[in-house]
Design a protein around this motif. Sequence first.
Motif, PDB file in Angstrom:
ATOM      1  N   GLU A 145       1.248  -1.094   0.099  1.00 56.59           N
ATOM      2  CA  GLU A 145      -0.069   0.076  -0.457  1.00 56.59           C
ATOM      3  C   GLU A 145       1.106   1.769   0.115  1.00 56.59           C
ATOM      4  N   ASP A 146       1.896   0.762   0.481  1.00 57.78           N
ATOM      5  CA  ASP A 146       2.899   2.729   0.638  1.00 57.78           C
ATOM      6  C   ASP A 146       4.414   2.455  -0.730  1.00 57.78           C
ATOM      7  N   ARG A 147       4.745   1.602  -1.276  1.00 55.29           N
ATOM      8  CA  ARG A 147       5.731   0.967  -1.799  1.00 55.29           C
ATOM      9  C   ARG A 147       5.280   0.389  -3.285  1.00 55.29           C
ATOM     10  N   GLY A 148       4.329   0.600  -3.310  1.00 56.93           N
ATOM     11  CA  GLY A 148       4.052  -0.298  -4.903  1.00 56.93           C
ATOM     12  C   GLY A 148       4.019  -1.846  -5.008  1.00 56.93           C
ATOM     13  N   LEU A 149       4.662  -2.140  -6.258  1.00 51.69           N
ATOM     14  CA  LEU A 149       5.198  -3.332  -6.813  1.00 51.69           C
ATOM     15  C   LEU A 149       6.405  -3.831  -5.519  1.00 51.69           C
ATOM     16  N   ILE A 150       7.307  -5.102  -4.655  1.00 51.56           N
ATOM     17  CA  ILE A 150       8.152  -4.801  -4.467  1.00 51.56           C
ATOM     18  C   ILE A 150       8.422  -6.595  -4.974  1.00 51.56           C
ATOM     19  N   SER A 151       9.181  -6.315  -5.802  1.00 55.30           N
ATOM     20  CA  SER A 151       9.709  -8.059  -6.113  1.00 55.30           C
ATOM     21  C   SER A 151      11.598  -8.381  -5.980  1.00 55.30           C
ATOM     22  N   THR A 152      11.515  -9.550  -5.864  1.00 49.33           N
ATOM     23  CA  THR A 152      12.743  -9.573  -5.835  1.00 49.33           C
ATOM     24  C   THR A 152      13.318 -11.454  -5.948  1.00 49.33           C
ATOM     25  N   LYS A 153      14.152 -11.167  -6.491  1.00 55.18           N
ATOM     26  CA  LYS A 153      14.724 -13.381  -6.787  1.00 55.18           C
ATOM     27  C   LYS A 153      15.960 -13.992  -5.258  1.00 55.18           C
ATOM     28  N   GLU A 154      15.253 -13.156  -4.369  1.00 54.04           N
ATOM     29  CA  GLU A 154      16.065 -13.951  -2.968  1.00 54.04           C
ATOM     30  C   GLU A 154      15.612 -13.374  -1.787  1.00 54.04           C
ATOM     31  N   ALA A 155      14.241 -13.605  -1.689  1.00 57.77           N
ATOM     32  CA  ALA A 155      13.538 -13.592  -0.502  1.00 57.77           C
ATOM     33  C   ALA A 155      13.402 -14.905   0.593  1.00 57.77           C
ATOM     34  N   LYS A 156      14.049 -14.520   1.871  1.00 60.60           N
ATOM     35  CA  LYS A 156      14.245 -15.994   2.416  1.00 60.60           C
ATOM     36  C   LYS A 156      13.071 -16.106   3.032  1.00 60.60           C
ATOM     37  N   MET A 157      12.345 -17.052   2.567  1.00 58.17           N
ATOM     38  CA  MET A 157      10.903 -17.794   2.680  1.00 58.17           C
ATOM     39  C   MET A 157      11.052 -19.240   3.845  1.00 58.17           C
ATOM     40  N   THR A 158      10.663 -18.358   5.369  1.00 57.58           N
ATOM     41  CA  THR A 158      10.331 -19.740   6.111  1.00 57.58           C
ATOM     42  C   THR A 158       8.854 -20.517   5.569  1.00 57.58           C
ATOM     43  N   TYR A 159       9.243 -21.982   5.860  1.00 49.38           N
ATOM     44  CA  TYR A 159       7.857 -22.772   6.249  1.00 49.38           C
ATOM     45  C   TYR A 159       8.014 -23.821   7.567  1.00 49.38           C
ATOM     46  N   LYS A 160       6.625 -23.652   7.221  1.00 50.60           N
ATOM     47  CA  LYS A 160       6.104 -24.709   8.524  1.00 50.60           C
ATOM     48  C   LYS A 160       5.115 -25.123   8.307  1.00 50.60           C
ATOM     49  N   ASN A 161       5.359 -26.711   7.987  1.00 49.45           N
ATOM     50  CA  ASN A 161       4.096 -27.735   7.830  1.00 49.45           C
ATOM     51  C   ASN A 161       3.439 -27.400   6.514  1.00 49.45           C
ATOM     52  N   GLY A 162       4.068 -26.659   5.392  1.00 51.51           N
ATOM     53  CA  GLY A 162       4.075 -26.117   4.391  1.00 51.51           C
ATOM     54  C   GLY A 162       3.685 -25.356   4.039  1.00 51.51           C
ATOM     55  N   LYS A 163       4.067 -24.174   4.676  1.00 53.70           N
ATOM     56  CA  LYS A 163       2.775 -22.574   4.701  1.00 53.70           C
ATOM     57  C   LYS A 163       4.042 -21.895   4.775  1.00 53.70           C
ATOM     58  N   VAL A 164       4.204 -20.891   4.487  1.00 56.19           N
ATOM     59  CA  VAL A 164       4.906 -19.560   4.650  1.00 56.19           C
ATOM     60  C   VAL A 164       4.428 -19.494   6.165  1.00 56.19           C
ATOM     61  N   VAL A 165       5.216 -18.902   6.954  1.00 60.04           N
ATOM     62  CA  VAL A 165       5.348 -18.128   8.061  1.00 60.04           C
ATOM     63  C   VAL A 165       5.975 -16.941   8.062  1.00 60.04           C
ATOM     64  N   LEU A 166       7.383 -16.977   7.593  1.00 59.51           N
ATOM     65  CA  LEU A 166       7.947 -15.543   7.734  1.00 59.51           C
ATOM     66  C   LEU A 166       8.667 -15.184   5.959  1.00 59.51           C
ATOM     67  N   THR A 167       8.157 -14.160   5.598  1.00 64.01           N
ATOM     68  CA  THR A 167       9.031 -13.690   4.494  1.00 64.01           C
ATOM     69  C   THR A 167      10.159 -12.165   4.950  1.00 64.01           C
ATOM     70  N   VAL A 168      11.393 -12.693   4.548  1.00 64.54           N
ATOM     71  CA  VAL A 168      12.640 -11.499   5.091  1.00 64.54           C
ATOM     72  C   VAL A 168      12.520 -10.916   3.699  1.00 64.54           C
ATOM     73  N   ILE A 169      12.754  -9.905   3.027  1.00 70.91           N
ATOM     74  CA  ILE A 169      13.807  -9.278   2.026  1.00 70.91           C
ATOM     75  C   ILE A 169      14.368  -8.254   2.134  1.00 70.91           C
ATOM     76  N   GLU A 170      15.583  -8.096   1.276  1.00 70.76           N
ATOM     77  CA  GLU A 170      16.712  -7.217   1.112  1.00 70.76           C
ATOM     78  C   GLU A 170      17.160  -6.255   0.591  1.00 70.76           C
ATOM     79  N   GLU A 171      16.400  -4.744   0.592  1.00 74.97           N
ATOM     80  CA  GLU A 171      16.140  -4.045  -1.023  1.00 74.97           C
ATOM     81  C   GLU A 171      18.060  -4.200  -1.408  1.00 74.97           C
ATOM     82  N   LYS A 172      17.948  -4.266  -2.471  1.00 72.26           N
ATOM     83  CA  LYS A 172      18.798  -4.016  -3.901  1.00 72.26           C
ATOM     84  C   LYS A 172      19.080  -2.676  -3.779  1.00 72.26           C
ATOM     85  N   SER A 173      20.596  -1.945  -3.747  1.00 77.14           N
ATOM     86  CA  SER A 173      20.868  -1.075  -3.591  1.00 77.14           C
ATOM     87  C   SER A 173      21.315  -0.390  -4.947  1.00 77.14           C
ATOM     88  N   ILE A 174      21.847   0.702  -5.539  1.00 80.89           N
ATOM     89  CA  ILE A 174      22.416   1.326  -6.462  1.00 80.89           C
ATOM     90  C   ILE A 174      23.275   0.528  -6.563  1.00 80.89           C
TER      91      ILE A 174
END
Length: 205
Positions: A145-174
Amino acid sequence: MKNKRLVYGIFAVCILAIAGVSLFYYLNNGELTVAWKSPLIQKREDWQPAVDKKNHSEYTIIKKSLGPVKGDFVHYIPLGSIIYHSNDDITTVYTPEGKVILKAKDSEAAKLPVPGPTDYLPATHVYQVPSGSHISTEPFKFQTEDRGLISTKEAKMTYKNGKVVLTVIEEKSIKDAIIQLFNPRAWMEKLERLFDGIYGWWRTS
């Protein structure tokens, strides 16, 4: 002689054009994109990734590690939350639908001890996940709602019983984008194919 100069001139123009397109492509389809209307906006003398459309003036001071688990030593965030670390040292936690849960300044967060050479990290960069979870690095995109589209090739996805419980994204710098831009392996083959096409067209014209 004039024909050779023409080919060299076309070649130089192609290099500049592909360099510019490569930078634009990397920032928009590479490891990370933060785009709203225009992929880049000029706020100061240098170009920076697009920032918030809305003015969030309140920040949460994080004193415990973040995570979708409840406990005395955890700042609880809902299951499925997305943690986004931007280059301005602001950590934003989103719902899977892109709504802001909280925003925090890394500089104001408590410093927590962590194993390894770092010794301490801001609490905004320390996470607690459910027991038995596993982490996978994979592409990920979502609309905020505040930054528009965020897209990354290297998000760290944490799974528990096949479901995503947490996603962590680091912004790529210029800076990282520029390093990637001038990596010959990233675009040299495309440049050579383009030059071969131009040279072949010149030979037959």
